[in-house]
Design a protein around this motif. Structure first.
Motif, PDB file in Angstrom:
ATOM      1  N   LYS A 120       2.246   6.894  -6.849  1.00 24.82           N
ATOM      2  CA  LYS A 120       1.299   6.703  -8.156  1.00 24.82           C
ATOM      3  C   LYS A 120       0.649   8.098  -9.027  1.00 24.82           C
ATOM      4  O   LYS A 120       0.450   7.953  -9.887  1.00 24.82           O
ATOM      5  CB  LYS A 120      -0.341   7.259  -7.436  1.00 24.82           C
ATOM      6  CG  LYS A 120      -0.782   8.010  -5.865  1.00 24.82           C
ATOM      7  CD  LYS A 120      -2.161   8.226  -5.423  1.00 24.82           C
ATOM      8  CE  LYS A 120      -1.888   9.446  -4.944  1.00 24.82           C
ATOM      9  NZ  LYS A 120      -0.796   9.686  -2.983  1.00 24.82           N
ATOM     10  N   ARG A 179       2.111   1.416  -3.903  1.00 21.67           N
ATOM     11  CA  ARG A 179       1.069   1.908  -4.300  1.00 21.67           C
ATOM     12  C   ARG A 179       1.152   3.788  -4.363  1.00 21.67           C
ATOM     13  O   ARG A 179       1.384   4.252  -4.863  1.00 21.67           O
ATOM     14  CB  ARG A 179       0.259   1.740  -3.950  1.00 21.67           C
ATOM     15  CG  ARG A 179      -0.220   0.336  -4.914  1.00 21.67           C
ATOM     16  CD  ARG A 179      -1.519  -0.257  -4.462  1.00 21.67           C
ATOM     17  NE  ARG A 179      -1.722  -1.573  -5.051  1.00 21.67           N
ATOM     18  CZ  ARG A 179      -2.099  -2.909  -4.151  1.00 21.67           C
ATOM     19  NH1 ARG A 179      -2.971  -2.458  -3.774  1.00 21.67           N
ATOM     20  NH2 ARG A 179      -2.009  -4.359  -4.185  1.00 21.67           N
ATOM     21  N   ASP A 180       0.833   4.245  -3.385  1.00 19.80           N
ATOM     22  CA  ASP A 180       0.634   5.483  -2.284  1.00 19.80           C
ATOM     23  C   ASP A 180       2.041   6.377  -2.988  1.00 19.80           C
ATOM     24  O   ASP A 180       1.405   7.456  -3.820  1.00 19.80           O
ATOM     25  CB  ASP A 180       0.639   5.719  -1.293  1.00 19.80           C
ATOM     26  CG  ASP A 180       0.198   7.350  -0.731  1.00 19.80           C
ATOM     27  OD1 ASP A 180      -0.555   7.191  -1.585  1.00 19.80           O
ATOM     28  OD2 ASP A 180       0.793   7.880   0.061  1.00 19.80           O
ATOM     29  N   TYR A 202       0.996  -0.828  -0.433  1.00 22.34           N
ATOM     30  CA  TYR A 202       0.180   0.209   0.315  1.00 22.34           C
ATOM     31  C   TYR A 202       0.581   1.201  -0.055  1.00 22.34           C
ATOM     32  O   TYR A 202       0.392   1.936  -0.070  1.00 22.34           O
ATOM     33  CB  TYR A 202      -1.051   0.541   1.184  1.00 22.34           C
ATOM     34  CG  TYR A 202      -2.382  -1.043   0.897  1.00 22.34           C
ATOM     35  CD1 TYR A 202      -2.448  -2.207   0.474  1.00 22.34           C
ATOM     36  CD2 TYR A 202      -3.118  -0.386   0.713  1.00 22.34           C
ATOM     37  CE1 TYR A 202      -3.512  -2.316   0.664  1.00 22.34           C
ATOM     38  CE2 TYR A 202      -4.277  -0.535   0.854  1.00 22.34           C
ATOM     39  CZ  TYR A 202      -4.703  -1.771   0.135  1.00 22.34           C
ATOM     40  OH  TYR A 202      -5.794  -3.194   0.376  1.00 22.34           O
ATOM     41  N   ASN A 240      -3.445  -3.131  -8.478  1.00 18.48           N
ATOM     42  CA  ASN A 240      -4.354  -2.758  -7.565  1.00 18.48           C
ATOM     43  C   ASN A 240      -5.198  -4.349  -6.804  1.00 18.48           C
ATOM     44  O   ASN A 240      -4.828  -5.061  -7.818  1.00 18.48           O
ATOM     45  CB  ASN A 240      -5.366  -1.652  -8.165  1.00 18.48           C
ATOM     46  CG  ASN A 240      -4.181  -0.368  -7.877  1.00 18.48           C
ATOM     47  OD1 ASN A 240      -3.380  -0.127  -6.660  1.00 18.48           O
ATOM     48  ND2 ASN A 240      -4.614   0.050  -8.887  1.00 18.48           N
TER      49      ASN A 240
END
Ligand code: PLP
Length: 377
Positions: free
Chosen positions: A265, A261-262, A258, A274
């Motif tokens: 982005k 991904r953050d 997570y 995802n």
């Protein structure tokens, strides 16, 4: 940015507290049984079967032998439709068993076999589909089941990456005829080396048992051309102990995924995968797809430049198995456009339970520096 003092690799094998493992293997000095389906083997099998939410589990030495045993137990022959975007093991297992692998292209959303392209590859020699749940993301299991039913084909899933993955609360091993989950040291969960075969048909329980122990049914009776793929007691002991830590390991991996991904982005030219609705993921890998135009550098350049920061990523899966020296001559004219596209751009970043979140931030910063983006801290 200063180079990291200690190198960070794509994964790090999980080890339990030393004393805990020693305590477990003390039992072996009591039983004096080192292998041949001993008491710890049976205990591990039971625990794993519960954890994986499947009907039956057969343990084996490693995942690869598990695939080969399954191919024999399901009596696959002729041609099998499979994916080239995988580890060497999947294709080798088929070829080692005398089967011709027929490569199907993949979909770009999950990197899994494209179920829409399977039917056109089926002919009278086709006996099965061997898909891979790549990076732990489930294939389109419903579509694959439909095709298998329609053409009376077997389905053997290479679920090597899928330890603990569930679809709508069902263990991943409930799909297809057999699923193989690898318990290798570098996977999410390990029994040093090891493999788990999961399935629903009770008849397979006996067949697989035969194939993993030379086809022997009694002291003077051998009924099948089996091999040796038994899991020993030391492996099983590692499995029993490690299983106690797995929920936490997957939780820790989730936090890392997570965070990646953050942080990634807003980095143009980097695509991440995802979560899929209804799927319980295990965050086995953290693959990124590098678009050289938007990112400004190629995947290979990023891979090389990250090494200068002491970050060692892996190009999983490059090259495609259909491009291996041992297969490429026969695979020259195949339509594997998506698979080639992805294999040329994929890079898996470090992820494992004990990876510090500050290192994840460092890795993303390094990616931004390589892209020549300013770091605002
Ligand atoms: C690791 C792996 C295997 C083989 O598993 P082992 O337990 O190492 O023999 C097979 N297929 C895939 C996709 C893998 O990643």
């Amino acid at each position: 940015m200063k180079k990291l003092d200690t190198p960070i690799f794509v994964t790090k094998s999980f080890l339990p507290p030393f004393e805990e493992y020693v305590n477990k293997i003390k039992e072996i000095w009591g039983s004096n049984i080192l292998t041949n389906l001993g008491p710890i083997h049976e205990e591990f099998k039971e625990n794993l079967n519960n954890f994986l939410k499947t009907d039956y589990t057969t343990l084996c030495t490693n995942g690869h032998l598990g695939l080969e045993m399954s191919i024999k137990a399901l009596d696959l022959k002729g041609e099998v439709i499979t994916t080239p975007f995988t580890f060497a093991s999947t294709t080798h297992a088929l070829v080692n068993c005398g089967i011709k692998p027929v490569f199907c292209d993949i979909e770009t959303a999950t990197y899994n076999i494209d179920a829409n392209k399977i039917e056109s590859l089926i002919n009278e020699n086709t006996t099965a589909i061997v898909p891979v749940h790549v990076f732990g993301n489930p294939c389109d299991v419903e579509a694959i089941e439909k095709i298998a039913k329609k053409y009376n084909l077997k389905v053997l899933y290479d679920a090597a990456h899928c330890f603990g993955v569930e679809i709508d609360g069902k263990g991943i091993g409930n799909f297809g005829d057999i699923s193989m989950i690898s318990l290798h040291a570098t996977k999410v969960f390990n029994s040093i080396e090891g493999g788990a075969l999961t399935y629903k048909d009770p008849v397979l329980k006996e067949t697989l048992k035969l194939y993993k122990n030379f086809g022997i049914t009694g002291p003077e009776s051998v009924v099948a051309v089996g091999g040796n793929s038994k899991m020993n007691e030391f492996q099983a002991a590692m499995g029993v102990v490690n299983l106690r830590y797995m929920d936490k390991q997957i939780e820790d991996r989730k936090k890392i995924a997570y965070l990646y991904r953050d942080l990634l982005k807003d980095v143009k030219g980097i695509k991440v995968l995802n979560d899929i609705e209804g799927v319980k993921h295990n965050y086995a890998y953290f693959p990124i797809l590098v678009d050289e135009i938007e990112f400004g550098k190629t995947r290979n350049e990023l891979y090389e430049e990250l090494k200068k920061f002491n970050i060692f990523t892996r190009k999983y899966f490059y090259p495609l198995t259909s491009n291996f020296a041992c297969y490429k001559d026969e695979c020259k004219n195949l339509d594997l456009k998506n698979a080639n596209y992805v294999a040329d751009r994929i890079l898996t970043l470090p992820i494992y339970g004990s990876l510090d979140l500050s290192i994840v931030e460092y890795i993303v910063d390094a990616i931004k520096v390589i892209k020549k983006e300013e770091i605002i801290k």
